[in-house]
Design a protein around this motif. Sequence first.
Motif, PDB file in Angstrom:
ATOM      1  N   ALA A   1      -6.797   4.770   1.747  1.00 43.78           N
ATOM      2  CA  ALA A   1      -5.359   4.653   1.463  1.00 43.78           C
ATOM      3  C   ALA A   1      -4.938   3.178   1.407  1.00 43.78           C
ATOM      4  CB  ALA A   1      -4.563   5.405   2.522  1.00 43.78           C
TER       5      ALA A   1
ATOM      6  N   ASP B   1      -9.529   2.626  -4.460  1.00 44.04           N
ATOM      7  CA  ASP B   1     -10.616   2.888  -3.507  1.00 44.04           C
ATOM      8  C   ASP B   1     -11.916   3.086  -4.288  1.00 44.04           C
ATOM      9  OD1 ASP B   1     -10.522   5.460  -4.560  1.00 44.04           O
ATOM     10  OD2 ASP B   1      -9.333   6.271  -2.909  1.00 44.04           O
TER      11      ASP B   1
ATOM     12  N   GLU C   1      -7.986   6.824   5.947  1.00 42.31           N
ATOM     13  CA  GLU C   1      -7.023   5.740   6.161  1.00 42.31           C
ATOM     14  C   GLU C   1      -7.444   4.478   5.419  1.00 42.31           C
ATOM     15  OE1 GLU C   1      -8.456   7.491   8.505  1.00 42.31           O
ATOM     16  OE2 GLU C   1      -6.820   8.678   9.369  1.00 42.31           O
TER      17      GLU C   1
ATOM     18  N   ARG D   1      -6.123   1.572  -1.891  1.00 38.02           N
ATOM     19  CA  ARG D   1      -5.319   1.922  -3.079  1.00 38.02           C
ATOM     20  C   ARG D   1      -3.979   1.167  -2.957  1.00 38.02           C
ATOM     21  NH1 ARG D   1      -7.238   7.017  -1.513  1.00 38.02           N
ATOM     22  NH2 ARG D   1      -5.186   7.576  -0.647  1.00 38.02           N
TER      23      ARG D   1
ATOM     24  N   GLN E   1       0.818  -1.202   0.000  1.00 36.52           N
ATOM     25  CA  GLN E   1       0.000   0.000   0.000  1.00 36.52           C
ATOM     26  C   GLN E   1       0.857   1.259   0.000  1.00 36.52           C
ATOM     27  OE1 GLN E   1       0.221  -2.097   2.511  1.00 36.52           O
ATOM     28  NE2 GLN E   1       0.841  -0.974   4.365  1.00 36.52           N
TER      29      GLN E   1
ATOM     30  N   SER F   1       3.082   5.253  -4.544  1.00 37.35           N
ATOM     31  CA  SER F   1       2.613   6.636  -4.712  1.00 37.35           C
ATOM     32  C   SER F   1       2.384   6.901  -6.194  1.00 37.35           C
ATOM     33  CB  SER F   1       3.655   7.617  -4.140  1.00 37.35           C
ATOM     34  OG  SER F   1       3.260   8.953  -4.394  1.00 37.35           O
TER      35      SER F   1
END
Length: 477
Positions: free
Chosen positions: A466, A411, A463, A469, A370, A373
Motif C-alpha cells: 500500500a 507495488d 501494508e 502504491r 500514499q 485511491s
Amino acid sequence: MKKTLIASALTLVLITGCASNVTLSENEMMKKFPTLNQAEQLLEKADQENLAFYAPEQIKAAQRAFDDALKQAKSDKDSTDITAKETVDRVNAAIAQSNKAKYTFEEAFDARQKALSANADKLVPERFNDAEKQFKKMLAWFELGEDERAKRDINELKNQYLAIELTALKANMLSVAKNTINTAVKQDLDDVAPILFAQAQDEYQLALNTLEADRSNTQKANVHSNRAIWLIQRAQGIAEMNKYFKDANFTEEQKLIWYQEQLEYALSPITTNLPFNELNKEVVAFAHKTLTQTSQRTDNLSSELISLEARESRLARDKDEAILSAKMALEKEQKEKREDNARFAGVQSLFNEEEAAVYRQLDNVLIRAQGFSFKPGSSEIESSNFTLLNKINDAISRFPNSKILVSGHTDSTGSAELNLALSKNRARTVADFMSQVGNIDVNRIQSNGFGKEKPVASNETVEGRAQNRRVEILIIN
C-alpha cells in the motif's frame, strides 16, 4: 500678578470694612464668580504685554473695576459679575486700542524697538526716557480721540528714537576703541608713533561713518573698530621699544644689531643661517623665502594628514557598512529560514498520516502521497481523491517560484511493463489536475513514472505494498 491683585484688594476690604457678615475665601470667590477669574487672567495678560503703555486710561479703569469686583466678591454680592464684566470689557478695549496704536504709529514703534535692541534704555537712559515720556503722551491723546494732536510730532519722535539708537550703537560698539585712543593721547603716543596713531584715528572714524551710513552694518563697523585698537596696541609696542633703547643708551649701530638678533631668534626654529653679511633687503627676502617654503611643507603635510584621515574615515565607514551588510544578510537569511520552516510546517499540517508524508530535502519539499485511491489497473482519479489533490495544490501555491516534479510508483504486483505504464499515466493524471484545476502553470510541471523500481517498503506485506502504491510530488525551490 495674581497674588498682588488679590492681596491689594483684600487689604482694601479690611481697611474699609464690610457691610455684610458673609466673607468668601479667594478660592470660593473665583469658583462662585467665573467672570472675576476671567478678569484677573486678562489683567495679567495686559501686564505681560504692557498694555498700559498703549492704552493707559483703559487699563487704569479696568484695574479700578477689578478692585471693586474683588470687594464685592469678598462680601458675596450679586453685583460682582457685573463689575468683573466691566473689567473684561475695559481690557478688551485696551487690546483693541493697542492694535490700533501699533498700526497708526508703526514707524515710531519700529524705531523704538531698534533703540531697545541697541540697549539704549541702559546706555543713554536719560534721552531714552525723555522719548518714552513724549510717546506716552501721544498714545494717551490718541486713546482720548485727539488723533491730530497725537500724530502731529510723530516723525520727530521716530527720528529721536533713531538718533538714540545710533548713539547707543556707537557707545556699545566703539567705546573700547574710543577709550583706547583717549588712553593713547594721555601716553603721548601721538608724538611717539604719530603715523600709527593717525591710522588708528582714521579707522575709528571709518567705524563711525559706517554706522551713520547704515546702522545695520555692524560687522563692518566692528572691523574698523578692532583695527583701530590693534594700531594703538602696535604704537604702544613701538613706544616701549623706544623707551628700552633710551634707557639702555643704545647707539644707532646697537639698535640695528639688536634688530638682527631679534630676527635671528624669531627664525631660529626654522633656520640659523640668516645672511647678515648681505644687504637688509636680501636678509628679509631670505627670511620670506624660508617661511614660505616652511608654510608650503606644512600645507603639504596638512593635506597628507587630511588625506590619511579621509582614508581612515572611509575604511571605518567601509568596515561599518560591511558589518551592517553582513548583519542584514544574516538577519535576512534567518528570516528566510524562519519563513521556510513556517512554510514547511504549514505544508506538513495540511495532510494526515493516511494521506501523505512530507519531507524536506535541503530547500526542496517532497510530498509522498500514499492516500490516492485508483481502481486496479486504472489511472483515472476517483472523486474521493479530490480533497487530497486540493491539499497538494494548496501546498504548491506556497512556493510560487518552484518547479514541480510528479512521479508515479506501484507495488510489485503484475508485470514490470504494465506497472511502468500505469505509474506514468497516474503521474500525468495528477499533473493535469494541478494545471487544469489548480491553475498551476503547465511549464512548471513535469511528470514521470518508475513502476515498481523505487519501493519505500516491503512488497511482501499488504501494508508495504500500500505504501509503494503512491504518487510523489517534489517541489523544487
